[in-house]
Design a protein around this motif. Structure first.
Motif, mmCIF file in Angstrom:
data_model
loop_
_atom_site.group_PDB
_atom_site.id
_atom_site.type_symbol
_atom_site.label_atom_id
_atom_site.label_comp_id
_atom_site.label_asym_id
_atom_site.label_seq_id
_atom_site.Cartn_x
_atom_site.Cartn_y
_atom_site.Cartn_z
ATOM 1 N N CYS A 38 63.106 9.370 10.246
ATOM 2 C CA CYS A 38 61.928 9.305 11.130
ATOM 3 C C CYS A 38 60.870 8.412 10.487
ATOM 4 O O CYS A 38 60.293 7.518 11.119
ATOM 5 C CB CYS A 38 61.325 10.685 11.374
ATOM 6 N N GLN A 40 61.224 6.291 7.974
ATOM 7 C CA GLN A 40 61.688 4.923 7.733
ATOM 8 C C GLN A 40 61.553 4.069 8.984
ATOM 9 O O GLN A 40 61.094 2.939 8.928
ATOM 10 C CB GLN A 40 63.155 4.947 7.293
ATOM 11 N N CYS A 41 61.944 4.647 10.134
ATOM 12 C CA CYS A 41 61.951 3.864 11.368
ATOM 13 C C CYS A 41 60.532 3.708 11.934
ATOM 14 O O CYS A 41 60.053 2.596 12.143
ATOM 15 C CB CYS A 41 62.865 4.543 12.375
ATOM 16 N N HIS A 42 59.842 4.848 12.109
ATOM 17 C CA HIS A 42 58.499 4.792 12.704
ATOM 18 C C HIS A 42 57.481 4.167 11.758
ATOM 19 O O HIS A 42 56.525 3.540 12.211
ATOM 20 C CB HIS A 42 58.039 6.200 13.113
ATOM 21 N N SER A 44 57.734 1.648 9.987
ATOM 22 C CA SER A 44 57.721 0.181 10.030
ATOM 23 C C SER A 44 57.331 -0.360 11.402
ATOM 24 O O SER A 44 57.271 -1.561 11.614
ATOM 25 C CB SER A 44 59.105 -0.344 9.647
ATOM 26 N N GLN A 45 57.066 0.557 12.346
ATOM 27 C CA GLN A 45 56.745 0.087 13.704
ATOM 28 C C GLN A 45 55.243 -0.057 13.905
ATOM 29 O O GLN A 45 54.467 0.743 13.384
ATOM 30 C CB GLN A 45 57.308 1.075 14.729
ATOM 31 N N PRO A 46 54.841 -1.079 14.660
ATOM 32 C CA PRO A 46 53.396 -1.254 14.915
ATOM 33 C C PRO A 46 52.929 -0.352 16.066
ATOM 34 O O PRO A 46 53.748 0.191 16.819
ATOM 35 C CB PRO A 46 53.301 -2.732 15.307
ATOM 36 N N ARG A 48 51.452 2.398 18.733
ATOM 37 C CA ARG A 48 51.572 3.810 19.080
ATOM 38 C C ARG A 48 52.740 4.501 18.356
ATOM 39 O O ARG A 48 52.635 5.650 17.960
ATOM 40 C CB ARG A 48 51.762 3.904 20.602
ATOM 41 N N LEU A 49 53.841 3.775 18.186
ATOM 42 C CA LEU A 49 55.031 4.400 17.578
ATOM 43 C C LEU A 49 54.932 4.549 16.053
ATOM 44 O O LEU A 49 55.545 5.427 15.475
ATOM 45 C CB LEU A 49 56.291 3.602 17.947
ATOM 46 N N GLY A 50 54.142 3.668 15.446
ATOM 47 C CA GLY A 50 54.011 3.738 13.986
ATOM 48 C C GLY A 50 52.797 4.517 13.532
ATOM 49 O O GLY A 50 52.741 5.017 12.396
ATOM 50 N N GLU A 51 51.814 4.624 14.421
ATOM 51 C CA GLU A 51 50.529 5.275 14.074
ATOM 52 C C GLU A 51 50.689 6.699 13.537
ATOM 53 O O GLU A 51 50.066 7.065 12.536
ATOM 54 C CB GLU A 51 49.629 5.280 15.330
#
Lengths: 279, 366
Positions: A38, A40-42, A44-46, A48-51
């Motif tokens: 979770c 690792q993936c989120h 690195s995301q910009p 709403r998904l990474g926040e």
């Protein structure tokens, strides 16, 4: 013979070098610490998904090892199935379902909240957990959460201020005890049992706020004060013992310094004899 | 008292102990210009004795088992009468030993006492210094705290940088692929039995060398003497010297008392100076602490490793430096021991110490 000596020196050097290599490698280990899929993936995301990952990192949950899957379910070890309902993935709850969602762990708080005026207003514009505590950046609950800015979003601050006032003395005592226990732990005193006791008392006491009933808070405060007072007495006893230790330590240091000075004086008297005999 | 005299008389008739004692005390003359730095050997003997004594007391309650080690140390600190004192004296004493070893080594270097015919005295002393550091490292794992676990994990990992046999070395040190029960067993056996035995042997040999060759004269004032270069063994006598006992023993007694005062002061008033917070948390193989810093005496090496681009190169530089120090008496063969007449050596010596201090401070704040 020479080669044996040299080997011994090299071996000693190698052992020392091994011992000293510690921190560089430690940093490498820290950066390579296993993370859930979770994070690792989120992470690195910009947007709403990474926040949520960024917010979670500084939260009380992160500090206590509560990770994404502990609330949202799913499989934190499998990228493909991480968000599969088959592996218990729940996703994000609807606003009205939040008390049930958080209440799986915070059972007592949920009960008091649901029975309170706040809980009765759930779904009718009333607050739920994240209204005051926020979600991923959830912080350790403190009386600072009861403030004019936050409470006046829905009603006047007068009643909240009254509850805050009733809670403050006991909350202050809890904070004082926690600080004292941290100091004792730092010098090697085992405070695990006392910490557990205060942790329970703190949780139960903080439950009280969720009733939003000032009379009940006042009524139950005495019970909490008595239990916390017993812990305070234990801490005072330990501090007295530590004070005595320091006193005896001071005596030992003074005696050793005195003995050292005495040796110096005797040595000086020999110096005079040696000077005379050397002339 | 009569009975004591009769016992001594009985032993004296058989072993000549009175003569032996006289030869090694009032009849043993040391150089007239002997100074306080010469006391560091006695300070170290005292500190090592304290380590042995407190170590044995800790051993009575310590359990070398990954499930019980941390709890047993907690029990020593909280339940065993004066257990906290023994543990603090042991842990802080190890740091004091490193301080005394460094001072002893630096003073021997400055006074040129490592030179011929004292090469073996220097080599055995230098090995004792390294052995002291290895004892510190092996003792570190025993409480099975977060600090213990991760410090040992990364320290044993470093062996992997050795070409060809690196992986085998790591496994040999750990006894298993990762730090665990096997590692604790090995380090425990090394710390409480193997290394102390070797240390005792080395200390015995070092003292034998000191006594057999004779104490070197301090290279200051009119009594200063050059290093001896002859090819025949000769005990260095000091016919105009002062008796070891009681004259010089008083000076040694004073320095020992001041060292012990410092040890007791830290143990009673600021033990946390040498017990970092991670040492108070049980080992958790699944949770790596964010910042692991080595003990202060390894900081220079820590920073040195960071300066070089590869671990192997960093290790190589350190091994080369330690080998150079170990072999110094064979490299520096000049007879001159007076610091004022050795400007190049003194410059390198001062700059070397300043460099090590600067790199250590850098390592601490990096």
């Amino acid at each position: 013979m020479m080669s044996i000596k040299k080997s011994a020196v090299l071996f000693a050097g190698l052992l020392l070098a091994l011992a000293t290599a510690l921190p560089v490698l430690a940093e490498e280990s820290a950066s390579a610490a296993p993370q859930t899929v979770c994070l690792q993936c989120h992470g690195s995301q910009p947007g709403r998904l990474g926040e949520p990952v960024k917010l979670w990192h500084d939260s009380v949950h992160a500090a206590n090892g509560i990770s994404c899957h502990d609330c949202h379910g799913g499989d934190p070890t499998d990228f493909a199935m991480a968000m599969s309902p088959e592996r218990g993935f729940l996703g994000a709850p609807e606003a009205n379902a939040i008390p049930e969602f958080c209440g799986r762990c915070h059972i007592g708080v949920k009960e008091d909240y649901l029975a309170s005026k706040h809980g009765q207003a759930l779904g009718k514009g009333g607050p739920q957990c994240v209204t005051c505590h926020s979600n991923h950046a959830v912080q350790r609950a403190s009386l600072d959460l009861i403030n004019e800015k936050s409470c006046t979003r829905c009603h006047t601050f007068a009643r909240a201020a009254e509850i805050k006032q009733a809670l403050s003395a006991t909350d202050g005592l809890i904070a004082e005890l926690e600080s004292e226990m941290a100091k004792l732990h730092r010098v090697g005193i085992s405070v695990k049992a006392m910490q557990g006791e205060v942790f329970d008392l703190r949780n139960n006491f903080h439950r009280l706020f969720h009733t939003v009933d000032v009379e009940q808070v006042r009524k139950e405060t005495d019970t909490f004060q008595t239990s916390l007072g017993a812990v305070k007495a234990k801490i005072a006893g330990i501090n007295t013992e530590l004070g005595e230790r320091k006193m005896w330590g001071g005596v030992a240091v003074a005696l050793l310094v005195f003995a050292g000075l005495l040796f110096v004086l005797i040595r000086r008297s020999y110096h005079e004899e040696e000077d005379h005999s050397g002339e | 008292m009569q009975i004591v005299k009769r016992v001594i008389d009985w032993v004296d008739v058989r072993l000549g102990v009175r003569e032996l004692v006289e030869e090694n005390t009032t009849g043993y003359l040391v150089p007239r210009n002997v100074n306080a730095w010469y006391s560091l050997g006695t300070v170290l003997l005292t500190l090592f004795a304290i380590q042995f004594l407190t170590g044995i007391l800790l051993l009575m309650y310590y359990i070398p088992d990954t499930e019980k080690a941390f709890t047993s140390v907690e029990r020593i600190m909280n339940d065993v009468p004066y257990g906290w004192l023994f543990r603090y004296l042991h842990a802080i004493g190890s740091n004091m030993i490193v301080v005394a070893l460094l001072l002893h080594m630096f003073s021997v270097l400055f006074m040129g006492s490592y030179k011929k015919p004292r090469e073996l005295t220097w080599l055995s002393g230098f090995t004792i210094f390294n052995l002291g550091l290895v004892l510190c490292l092996t003792g570190y794992l025993l409480p099975w705290s977060q600090l213990s676990f991760w410090a040992t994990t990364v320290a044993t990992d470093a062996a992997g940088a050795v070409p060809v046999i690196g992986a085998k070395l790591v496994e040999l040190l750990r006894g298993s692929p990762s730090v665990g029960a096997q590692t604790l067993g090995r380090f425990f056996a090394l710390h409480v039995m193997a290394l102390p035995l070797v240390l005792l042997g080395l200390i015995g040999f070092h003292l034998f060398c000191v006594r057999r060759i004779g104490i070197s004269t301090a290279p200051f004032g009119k009594d200063a003497r050059p290093a001896r270069t002859g090819e025949k063994f000769e005990h260095e006598l000091h016919p105009n010297g002062i008796p070891f006992f009681p004259n010089y023993t008083m000076e040694e007694g004073a320095i020992v008392c001041f060292f012990l005062a410092a040890l007791v002061a830290v143990a009673f008033f600021a033990p946390q100076l040498f017990i970092p917070p991670d040492a108070l948390v049980p080992a958790d193989p699944y949770n790596t602490p964010e910042h692991i810093k080595p003990e202060w005496y390894f900081l220079w090496a820590y920073q040195t490793l960071k300066i070089f681009p590869s671990k192997l190169l960093g290790l190589g530089v350190q091994v080369a430096m330690m080998t150079f120090l170990a072999l110094l008496p064979f490299i520096d063969r000049s007879e001159e021991r007076r610091p004022a007449k050795r400007p190049l050596f003194v410059t390198c010596y001062v700059l070397g110490i300043l460099l090590i201090i600067a790199i250590s401070i850098w390592g601490h704040y990096s």
